[in-house]
Design a protein around this motif. Structure first.
Motif, short mmCIF file in Angstrom:
data_model
loop_
_atom_site.label_atom_id
_atom_site.label_comp_id
_atom_site.label_asym_id
_atom_site.label_seq_id
_atom_site.Cartn_x
_atom_site.Cartn_y
_atom_site.Cartn_z
N VAL A 88 0.85 -1.19 0.00
CA VAL A 88 0.00 0.00 0.00
C VAL A 88 0.89 1.24 0.00
O VAL A 88 1.88 1.30 0.72
N VAL A 160 3.29 0.78 3.06
CA VAL A 160 2.84 -0.21 4.05
C VAL A 160 3.11 -1.60 3.48
O VAL A 160 2.51 -2.00 2.49
N LEU A 161 4.00 -2.31 4.14
CA LEU A 161 4.42 -3.63 3.65
C LEU A 161 3.74 -4.75 4.42
O LEU A 161 3.35 -4.56 5.57
N PRO A 162 3.61 -5.92 3.82
CA PRO A 162 3.07 -7.06 4.56
C PRO A 162 3.95 -7.41 5.76
O PRO A 162 5.15 -7.18 5.73
N ILE A 163 3.33 -7.97 6.78
CA ILE A 163 4.03 -8.22 8.04
C ILE A 163 5.15 -9.24 7.90
O ILE A 163 6.13 -9.18 8.63
#
Lengths: 167, 331
Positions: A88, A160-163
């Motif tokens: 994102v 915003v990156l995946p965890i």
């Protein structure tokens, strides 16, 4: 190698089995099957997308066997990308040049922006984008993300990156 | 029966929570052979002191009616230095720039050989090493479970319950205010500012929400975990911090359509300390909503252990303080 194959099945029982037999016979490893039941072709057949892993020399034989079984093979292509993530971006995503952001990734040759959703609620409000990036391998994906991070910092975008990804 | 003489420093929500829990748990503590006597309660205006033990119910009532517990003008440090007792319960407000009065209280406590239990992150974020060394030199106990995750056990979980395991990393949501804001923005499709205003009205966000929403509070908690669990010697400046103020309802919605929520995730390992909004799959153990806190501890032998619980609240935080008290004096 990983190969994607678009085939068409007649809408009668037992067709899928005919499609899978040659794969098992030539020891191809079936990765995914997407059955587009809703999308009939003008020929009234059902399009199906297969992704499989097999030796390059088996591809032509598998294709011939499928056609022998009465299954139409529409397209065979190398499936290059194994890794895929959603990212994102929030900020002035469009005004700072979304095309340029995408180009930076596409230019690498090992990663591509394959999907983009965009929301611009109003002038002077922050836009949001959800980008799907495919890459050849895990390392390439990390490299692509490093490029995207640099671009985001320059354009003052929040990324915003995946965890499960090392940020 | 063993009598533990203690002082309570800071009589805001948490200090009052401690008093209430001590009253509520009096009989239980007695069943463990413990009698806890509070010799002084200190707030910003002064203190109530009685070497034989103050009446906590009285203190709570006075705080509610008069706004202060103070009957005399004496500072916390003066009480620590002049009144004989065993334990300092430090619940004054966090100050991450100077450590505030909490740092003074803790150092004074160790210098006079007292034990310390605290919920105050500031001193630990700034001067962890110094505090640990001073406590050790004095032979004092120093426990601070309440500083991270409120009632949710994390420091004692990693250091004691999971003893013997190497802890590889800890990831989680360590700030209930941010979790509430992001959860509500998605539910209501409302802007950050609208939900922030709602959170302030409900008392979930403070009037100055900077500490929470900019990720500073989460970063401080990671610093404490890094020092206390990973044996590092780091401060706030070692943390890479991004807050939630830029997150939009549209981004939350797009992520949700693809099976993800956005959460402010703190992450600590020997290699890196990092706070940022992250995409979390909706069925992931860290995808908890509302004001909940959650942490996943990745261990060497036990695999991944996830705990979740209320990260704030006077009684919840006091529960962590009570467990520290029992850990020190219970045996």
């Amino acid at each position: 190698m990983r190969v994607s194959m678009d085939i068409e099945l007649k809408d009668v029982p037992g067709q899928m089995l005919l499609a899978l037999q040659p794969l098992s016979e030539y020891k191809a490893n079936l990765i995914t099957v997407v059955h587009h039941h809703q999308k009939r072709t003008p020929r009234k057949t059902v399009p199906v997308k297969l992704i499989l892993e097999t030796r390059p020399e088996s591809i032509e034989t598998i294709k011939a066997k499928l056609e022998e079984n009465g299954i139409r093979v529409v397209r065979v292509g190398e499936h290059r990308f194994r890794e895929s993530i959603n990212v994102v971006l929030i900020g002035h995503v469009v005004h700072t040049g979304i095309q340029d952001t995408i180009d930076e990734i596409d230019r690498t040759g090992f990663a591509e922006v394959v999907d983009l959703s965009l929301s611009m609620p109003g002038i002077n409000m922050l836009s949001s984008a959800l980008m799907k990036i495919d890459a050849v391998g895990k390392e390439d994906l990390q490299k692509a993300l490093a490029i995207l991070k640099e671009v985001s910092t320059k354009k003052d975008l929040l990324m915003v990156l995946p965890i499960d990804i090392q940020a | 029966m063993k009598t533990v003489y203690c002082s309570i420093h800071g009589f805001g929500a948490i200090g009052q929570g401690v008093a209430e829990v001590l009253l509520r748990k009096k009989e239980y503590l007695e069943s463990l052979g413990l009698e806890v006597k509070v010799v002084a309660v200190v707030d910003s205006k002064g203190a109530t002191v009685n070497p034989e033990g103050v009446d906590l119910a009285d203190c709570l009532a006075r705080k509610r009616t008069a706004g202060t517990v103070a009957l005399e003008s004496i500072s916390g440090v003066e009480i620590i230095q002049s009144v004989d007792h065993d334990l300092v319960i430090e619940t004054t407000p966090t100050n991450i720039r100077t450590g505030g009065v909490g740092l003074q209280n803790m150092l004074a406590a160790f210098q006079t050989g007292k034990d310390v239990i605290t919920s105050n992150k500031g001193p630990l974020t700034l001067k962890y090493r110094e505090l640990m060394e001073t406590a050790k030199a004095a032979g004092s106990h120093f426990r601070f479970e309440a500083t991270v995750g409120g009632s949710m056990p994390i420091i004692n979980l990693a250091n004691e319950v999971l003893a013997g395991n190497k802890i590889k990393s800890i990831k989680g949501i360590l700030n209930g205010t941010c979790n509430y804001i992001l959860t509500r923005m998605l539910e209501e499709r409302a802007s950050y500012n609208d939900i922030l205003a709602e959170s302030m009205q409900l008392g979930i966000a403070e009037t100055d929400p900077t500490y929470d929403v900019e990720g500073i509070d989460t970063a401080c908690k990671l610093v404490i975990l890094a020092n206390a669990i990973f044996g590092l010697d780091v401060t706030y400046n070692d943390v890479d911090v991004t807050g939630i103020t830029k997150v939009t309802p549209e981004a939350l919605e797009m992520a949700y359509e693809r099976g993800h929520v956005i959460k402010l995730i703190g992450e600590v390992s020997k290699e890196r300390i990092h706070v940022a909004p992250r995409l979390v799959p909706i069925n992931h153990p860290l995808a908890v909503g509302g004001t909940l806190n959650v942490a996943s501890v990745e261990t060497e032998l036990a695999g991944e252990i996830t705990v979740t619980g209320k990260g704030a609240g006077p009684i919840e935080t006091a529960s962590a303080i009570l467990s520290d008290l029992i850990a020190i004096y219970g045996n």
